[in-house]
Design a protein around this motif. Structure first.
Motif, PDB file in Angstrom:
ATOM      1  N   ASN A  26       0.820  -1.209   0.000  1.00  0.00           N
ATOM      2  CA  ASN A  26       0.000   0.000   0.000  1.00  0.00           C
ATOM      3  C   ASN A  26       0.852   1.256   0.000  1.00  0.00           C
ATOM      4  N   ALA A  27       1.994   1.223   0.653  1.00  0.00           N
ATOM      5  CA  ALA A  27       2.887   2.380   0.651  1.00  0.00           C
ATOM      6  C   ALA A  27       3.613   2.516  -0.680  1.00  0.00           C
ATOM      7  N   TYR A  28       3.808   1.407  -1.384  1.00  0.00           N
ATOM      8  CA  TYR A  28       4.538   1.404  -2.652  1.00  0.00           C
ATOM      9  C   TYR A  28       3.673   1.870  -3.826  1.00  0.00           C
ATOM     10  N   ILE A  29       2.399   1.543  -3.816  1.00  0.00           N
ATOM     11  CA  ILE A  29       1.521   1.792  -4.957  1.00  0.00           C
ATOM     12  C   ILE A  29       1.445   3.271  -5.351  1.00  0.00           C
ATOM     13  N   PRO A  30       1.356   4.234  -4.442  1.00  0.00           N
ATOM     14  CA  PRO A  30       1.296   5.633  -4.889  1.00  0.00           C
ATOM     15  C   PRO A  30       2.546   6.089  -5.646  1.00  0.00           C
ATOM     16  N   GLY A  31       3.680   5.463  -5.463  1.00  0.00           N
ATOM     17  CA  GLY A  31       4.900   5.845  -6.148  1.00  0.00           C
ATOM     18  C   GLY A  31       5.098   5.168  -7.492  1.00  0.00           C
ATOM     19  N   MET A  32       4.179   4.274  -7.852  1.00  0.00           N
ATOM     20  CA  MET A  32       4.300   3.575  -9.133  1.00  0.00           C
ATOM     21  C   MET A  32       4.075   4.556 -10.278  1.00  0.00           C
ATOM     22  N   PRO A  33       4.637   4.252 -11.437  1.00  0.00           N
ATOM     23  CA  PRO A  33       4.421   5.133 -12.589  1.00  0.00           C
ATOM     24  C   PRO A  33       2.936   5.278 -12.911  1.00  0.00           C
ATOM     25  N   ASP A  34       2.556   6.438 -13.433  1.00  0.00           N
ATOM     26  CA  ASP A  34       1.158   6.682 -13.773  1.00  0.00           C
ATOM     27  C   ASP A  34       0.671   5.685 -14.809  1.00  0.00           C
ATOM     28  N   GLY A  35      -0.558   5.311 -14.658  1.00  0.00           N
ATOM     29  CA  GLY A  35      -1.149   4.378 -15.613  1.00  0.00           C
ATOM     30  C   GLY A  35      -0.953   2.921 -15.249  1.00  0.00           C
ATOM     31  N   SER A  36      -0.100   2.638 -14.298  1.00  0.00           N
ATOM     32  CA  SER A  36       0.078   1.240 -13.909  1.00  0.00           C
ATOM     33  C   SER A  36      -0.633   1.018 -12.581  1.00  0.00           C
ATOM     34  N   GLY A  37      -1.661   0.206 -12.616  1.00  0.00           N
ATOM     35  CA  GLY A  37      -2.427  -0.082 -11.411  1.00  0.00           C
ATOM     36  C   GLY A  37      -1.688  -1.063 -10.525  1.00  0.00           C
ATOM     37  N   GLY A  38      -2.165  -1.194  -9.329  1.00  0.00           N
ATOM     38  CA  GLY A  38      -1.543  -2.110  -8.390  1.00  0.00           C
ATOM     39  C   GLY A  38      -1.755  -3.561  -8.751  1.00  0.00           C
ATOM     40  N   GLY A  39      -2.888  -3.858  -9.407  1.00  0.00           N
ATOM     41  CA  GLY A  39      -3.178  -5.238  -9.777  1.00  0.00           C
ATOM     42  C   GLY A  39      -3.250  -6.132  -8.542  1.00  0.00           C
ATOM     43  N   TYR A  40      -2.545  -7.225  -8.592  1.00  0.00           N
ATOM     44  CA  TYR A  40      -2.508  -8.169  -7.473  1.00  0.00           C
ATOM     45  C   TYR A  40      -1.278  -7.960  -6.604  1.00  0.00           C
ATOM     46  N   LEU A  41      -0.732  -6.767  -6.609  1.00  0.00           N
ATOM     47  CA  LEU A  41       0.488  -6.477  -5.857  1.00  0.00           C
ATOM     48  C   LEU A  41       0.314  -6.754  -4.371  1.00  0.00           C
ATOM     49  N   ARG A  42      -0.802  -6.339  -3.804  1.00  0.00           N
ATOM     50  CA  ARG A  42      -1.033  -6.555  -2.369  1.00  0.00           C
ATOM     51  C   ARG A  42      -1.099  -8.048  -2.034  1.00  0.00           C
ATOM     52  N   GLU A  43      -1.799  -8.797  -2.860  1.00  0.00           N
ATOM     53  CA  GLU A  43      -1.952 -10.232  -2.592  1.00  0.00           C
ATOM     54  C   GLU A  43      -0.628 -10.975  -2.738  1.00  0.00           C
ATOM     55  N   TYR A  44       0.156 -10.619  -3.757  1.00  0.00           N
ATOM     56  CA  TYR A  44       1.476 -11.232  -3.919  1.00  0.00           C
ATOM     57  C   TYR A  44       2.363 -10.910  -2.720  1.00  0.00           C
ATOM     58  N   ASN A  45       2.349  -9.653  -2.295  1.00  0.00           N
ATOM     59  CA  ASN A  45       3.169  -9.271  -1.152  1.00  0.00           C
ATOM     60  C   ASN A  45       2.714  -9.973   0.120  1.00  0.00           C
ATOM     61  N   TYR A 116      16.298  -3.558  -9.952  1.00  0.00           N
ATOM     62  CA  TYR A 116      16.843  -2.230  -9.664  1.00  0.00           C
ATOM     63  C   TYR A 116      15.810  -1.144  -9.942  1.00  0.00           C
ATOM     64  N   LYS A 117      15.094  -1.290 -11.055  1.00  0.00           N
ATOM     65  CA  LYS A 117      14.073  -0.302 -11.412  1.00  0.00           C
ATOM     66  C   LYS A 117      12.971  -0.255 -10.354  1.00  0.00           C
ATOM     67  N   ARG A 118      12.520  -1.408  -9.902  1.00  0.00           N
ATOM     68  CA  ARG A 118      11.466  -1.445  -8.875  1.00  0.00           C
ATOM     69  C   ARG A 118      11.969  -0.942  -7.523  1.00  0.00           C
ATOM     70  N   ALA A 119      13.217  -1.256  -7.195  1.00  0.00           N
ATOM     71  CA  ALA A 119      13.766  -0.800  -5.908  1.00  0.00           C
ATOM     72  C   ALA A 119      13.926   0.714  -5.886  1.00  0.00           C
ATOM     73  N   ARG A 120      14.299   1.318  -7.005  1.00  0.00           N
ATOM     74  CA  ARG A 120      14.436   2.781  -7.064  1.00  0.00           C
ATOM     75  C   ARG A 120      13.091   3.460  -6.825  1.00  0.00           C
ATOM     76  N   VAL A 121      12.021   2.894  -7.379  1.00  0.00           N
ATOM     77  CA  VAL A 121      10.689   3.453  -7.170  1.00  0.00           C
ATOM     78  C   VAL A 121      10.274   3.314  -5.707  1.00  0.00           C
ATOM     79  N   ALA A 122      10.732   2.250  -5.051  1.00  0.00           N
ATOM     80  CA  ALA A 122      10.329   1.976  -3.673  1.00  0.00           C
ATOM     81  C   ALA A 122      11.103   2.780  -2.636  1.00  0.00           C
ATOM     82  N   MET A 123      12.164   3.442  -3.022  1.00  0.00           N
ATOM     83  CA  MET A 123      12.969   4.183  -2.045  1.00  0.00           C
ATOM     84  C   MET A 123      12.327   5.528  -1.714  1.00  0.00           C
TER      85      MET A 123
END
Length: 150
Positions: A26-45, A116-123
């Protein structure tokens, strides 16, 4: 002392770190690039958090409460890297079906570039703060369950 038998601490680690995985997503999703929804990100995590909580935190109990905070932080860091690895692997498999890669080595190397790309977005402050606070609390809760129900 690691044991292969199910214990209350392992179950508590699985439940608490599944919740931590959901909170971090939930903290990661607002920092995702525009247009990309969270999808099943919460369930996978949540699934990754349950597995990591069972295996890492569930075997790290039996010390002081101050140590359990550190073990909770260790577990949430393992959760973070396991999650971004699984997401990068999934994304690489999607791209390989589209024949993006010329050989298998390109696909394997791209996993780490995607991580690396995903970790940069998460920082961000929200993600790191959530990891520190929720990981410490989950570690203490797992230690409490271990002491209460041996």
């Amino acid at each position: 002392m690691a044991t292969s038998m199910p214990t209350a601490a392992k179950a508590a680690g699985a439940v608490t770190f599944a919740i931590v995985g959901w909170l971090v997503a939930n903290a990661y999703i607002p920092g995702m690039p525009d247009g990309s929804g969270g999808g099943y990100l919460r369930e996978y995590n949540m699934a990754v958090g349950a597995i990591v909580g069972w295996g890492v935190m569930g075997n790290s109990v039996g010390k002081k409460y101050s140590d359990s905070i550190g073990y909770g932080w260790k577990t949430v860091i393992v959760l973070f890297f396991a999650a971004i690895f699984t997401f990068a692997l999934y994304e690489m498999l999607q791209q390989s079906v589209r024949m993006v890669y010329t050989d298998p080595l390109d696909a394997i190397v791209d996993i780490f570039a995607l991580m690396y790309k995903r970790a940069r977005v998460a920082m961000t402050f929200n993600v790191i703060g959530t990891m520190l606070i929720a990981g410490g609390i989950a570690g203490m809760m797992t230690e409490y369950v271990h002491r209460r129900w041996r």
